[in-house]
Design an enzyme around this catalytic site. Structure first.
Site, PDB file in Angstrom:
ATOM      1  N   CYS A  60       0.807  -1.191  -0.086  1.00 10.56           N
ATOM      2  CA  CYS A  60       0.047   0.032  -0.087  1.00 10.56           C
ATOM      3  C   CYS A  60       0.764   1.148  -0.134  1.00 10.56           C
ATOM      4  CB  CYS A  60      -0.725  -0.022   1.047  1.00 10.56           C
ATOM      5  SG  CYS A  60      -1.526  -1.449   1.746  1.00 10.56           S
ATOM      6  N   ASP A  92      -3.473  -3.113   7.672  1.00  4.18           N
ATOM      7  CA  ASP A  92      -4.464  -3.972   8.341  1.00  4.18           C
ATOM      8  C   ASP A  92      -4.420  -5.398   7.732  1.00  4.18           C
ATOM      9  OD1 ASP A  92      -5.406  -1.804   9.265  1.00  4.18           O
ATOM     10  OD2 ASP A  92      -7.534  -1.583   8.286  1.00  4.18           O
ATOM     11  N   LYS A 135      -6.275   3.410   7.360  1.00  4.23           N
ATOM     12  CA  LYS A 135      -6.336   4.504   8.240  1.00  4.23           C
ATOM     13  C   LYS A 135      -5.636   5.675   8.044  1.00  4.23           C
ATOM     14  CE  LYS A 135      -8.923   1.565  10.231  1.00  4.23           C
ATOM     15  NZ  LYS A 135      -8.630   0.459   9.167  1.00  4.23           N
ATOM     16  N   CYS A 205      -5.013  -2.444  -1.308  1.00  2.00           N
ATOM     17  CA  CYS A 205      -6.033  -3.525  -1.612  1.00  2.00           C
ATOM     18  C   CYS A 205      -6.925  -3.087  -2.749  1.00  2.00           C
ATOM     19  CB  CYS A 205      -6.885  -4.076  -0.471  1.00  2.00           C
ATOM     20  SG  CYS A 205      -5.503  -4.686   0.813  1.00  2.00           S
ATOM     21  N   SER A 483     -13.819  -5.260   8.205  1.00  3.10           N
ATOM     22  CA  SER A 483     -12.870  -4.848   7.293  1.00  3.10           C
ATOM     23  C   SER A 483     -14.067  -4.154   5.801  1.00  3.10           C
ATOM     24  CB  SER A 483     -12.032  -5.947   6.553  1.00  3.10           C
ATOM     25  OG  SER A 483     -11.606  -5.604   5.202  1.00  3.10           O
TER      26      SER A 483
END
Length: 580
Positions: A60, A92, A135, A205, A483
């Site tokens: 990410c 995450d 986040k 993702c 999620s």
């Protein structure tokens, strides 16, 4: 992209950086800049913080350092002096399913706080923020609203989809693969093949999980340049957006446009519409109130839910649908989704954006392409109601949230006996051992903001249920989170949480729970008197986190209903950093 560069000098007499660059008393400060190669001329220019969440924790964030260099180039080309800094992220996908997930939501506050402190401590005049993991997107946007200096947000970009057995896959397919493997539907070799192919590039993702949901939000709020959210991380064109973001922040300084001019109540409603229309993450119902809080705007889970309920579901994205962010990019990106809502009469087109133009002006030349089914029109939606709903009842007086995207044709009601677990691990162990019955309502509690502490996501458990083929046979409710990749009858953010004596903490095995996502209700078939009797006998649980960051978070965090925030927000401030 910005149309031409305005190199007209900017008067620094009212900018924060005057406190570190102007006057004889600032000679020591200037000396430290010279040590880093900054010239005298550069110190006469606005100083712009270029913040990224770059790290080597996950794909990410891995491309953000490259994009930061492009953003700095844009700032410099437009007459500013960029200063790069980084902040943390908790990823995450790697934190999921164990105690590491307790750090995830806490990281949102640490990100916002660390950006605030860096900007305040060094008196920077503006901010370009680039983020990747879930986040870090709301964390940076919260900091922008809190500081209220001219700011442009940019998403680091989505990962490209993986390929497995002739179909596109994402990281959520791997989590669900664990459940399939558990019941013999996937071999060791197939699971290994899937894990090796699900994540083929840099980027967040790929489905409409939390990162991509909040990326869409950044454009809908008007904090990001149009089209910047959709371009995949590996594409060179993302660097062009980064450079343009750097140029644009200088224009915002010149025009004195600040984040609180952009993020209004109507802009927040636009953001909620995009979440609902795309079947986005339930986490948006936590992050939008928190962003609003930084601007001094009341926009809690119930306000978000009102927008969800009246917005059509038009974006066919994973996990409930077929497509990933790269497919949205292929048909024109987030502007196409926004234009579909604007054409349908939903979007507030008169909201100001960081381009200096209104949302409607930004979308003037955009059309929803024909001969594609990634984004539907509002006249022919996938469903008439948005992909998320908020619930309320005697089990959730402060509200709760459920993602119904992808549940077309499934009864949006559920009634069954509670199976109570006081930790995620206990529930996951029961699921892994298939110790549940069809019709059960699995209850995971003491995982809220205070009780966790940290309000963990439950993807490992929900994905395992889906992988086992039980996703439609049981429901799951929690005072924790889910999620953005979660699907099925899963309800999160139940408040008040168990740790403060909320009704979810008073449940016993066998209590009958009724969920109605059509009416928006969540109830337990117990009388008020019985709930009161149980509350009187209830005793708080002591967590295992009695020091450190998680302990401090638990002492200050508020309810999920209002975004799980940790400070009073803009309504209580007596000054704004930008005006110091």
């Amino acid at each position: 992209m910005p149309e031409g560069l305005n190199r007209k000098p900017i008067d620094k007499s009212k900018l924060p950086s005057r406190h570190i660059t102007v006057g004889p008393e600032r000679a020591p400060h200037r000396s430290m800049f010279y040590a880093m190669g900054v010239t005298e001329e550069q110190l006469t220019q606005p100083i712009v913080g270029v913040c990224t969440t770059w790290n080597e924790a996950a794909p990410c964030n891995i491309a953000l350092a490259r994009q930061a260099q492009a953003a700095k180039k844009g700032v410099a080309a437009a007459g500013g002096t960029p200063r790069e800094f980084t902040t943390i992220t908790v990823t995450d996908g790697i934190a999921m399913g164990h105690a590491g997930m307790k750090s995830s939501l806490v990281s949102r506050e640490v990100i916002a706080d660390s950006v605030e402190l860096t900007m305040r401590g060094h008196s920077y005049d503006a901010l370009v923020g680039l983020a990747g993991c879930d986040k870090s997107l709301p964390g940076l946007m919260m900091a922008m609203l809190r500081l209220n200096v001219p700011a442009v947000f940019m998403y680091g970009g989505s990962i490209l989809p993986g390929r497995f057995q002739g179909r596109d896959v994402t990281i959520v397919d791997v989590f669900e693969g664990v459940g399939m493997h558990n019941v013999g539907k996937m071999t060791d070799e197939e699971l290994h093949d899937l894990e090796c192919h699900a994540c083929p590039s840099a980027g967040s993702c790929g489905g409409q999980f939390t990162a991509n949901t909040m990326a869409c939000v950044s454009e809908a709020l008007g904090l990001a340049l149009p089209g910047s959210a959709g371009t995949p991380a590996p594409y060179d064109s993302r660097d062009q957006y980064a450079e343009a973001s750097g140029e644009m922040v200088m224009e915002l300084i010149r025009r004195r446009i600040r984040p609180r001019d952009v993020v209004t109540r109507k802009a927040l409603e636009n953001a909620a519409m995009v979440v609902a229309a795309s079947g986005g993450s339930t986490n948006a119902a936590l992050h939008l109130p928190a962003i609003a809080h930084e601007a001094g705007i009341d926009f809690d889970i119930h306000a978000v839910g009102k927008i969800f309920r009246k917005t059509p579901y038009i974006g066919d994205f994973k996990p409930g649908g077929k497509y990933v962010m790269n497919d949205l990019h292929r048909v024109g990106g987030v502007p196409v989704l926004l234009k579909a809502l604007l054409d349908g009469g939903y979007l507030h087109g008169n909201c100001l954006t960081v381009t200096g133009k209104t949302m409607a002006e930004n979308l003037k030349g955009v059309a929803v392409p024909r001969n594609q089914d990634v984004v539907h029109t509002t006249k022919k939606p996938i469903a008439k109601t948005g992909g998320l709903v908020t619930l309320k009842g005697n089990l959730a007086p402060q509200g709760a949230i459920c993602k119904i995207a992808g549940m077309q044709g499934i009864e949006l009601k559920f009634r069954g006996p509670a199976r109570c677990f006081d930790t995620e691990e206990a529930c996951f162990a029961a699921v892994e051992a298939k110790k549940y019955e069809k019709g059960d309502v699995l209850v995971i509690r003491y995982e809220g903001p205070r009780g966790g502490p940290g309000m963990r996501e439950m993807l490992s458990t929900t994905a395992a249920l889906y992988g086992q083929g039980a996703g439609k046979d049981v429901a799951l409710i929690t005072d924790g989170r889910f999620s953005g990749g979660t699907r099925g009858f899963c309800i999160g953010h139940v408040g008040p949480e168990a740790a403060v004596g909320g009704p979810i903490g008073l449940l016993k095995d066998g209590d009958i729970i009724e969920i109605n996502a059509i009416k928006g209700t969540l109830d337990v078939k117990l009388s008020a008197a019985e709930l009161a009797r149980r509350r009187k006998a209830w005793k708080p649980k002591r967590t295992e986190y009695q020091s450190g960051a998680l302990w401090r978070y638990a002492q200050t965090v508020g309810d999920a209903e209002k975004g799980a925030v940790v400070h009073p927000g803009a309504k209580a401030e007596t000054h704004c950093f930008a005006d110091l």
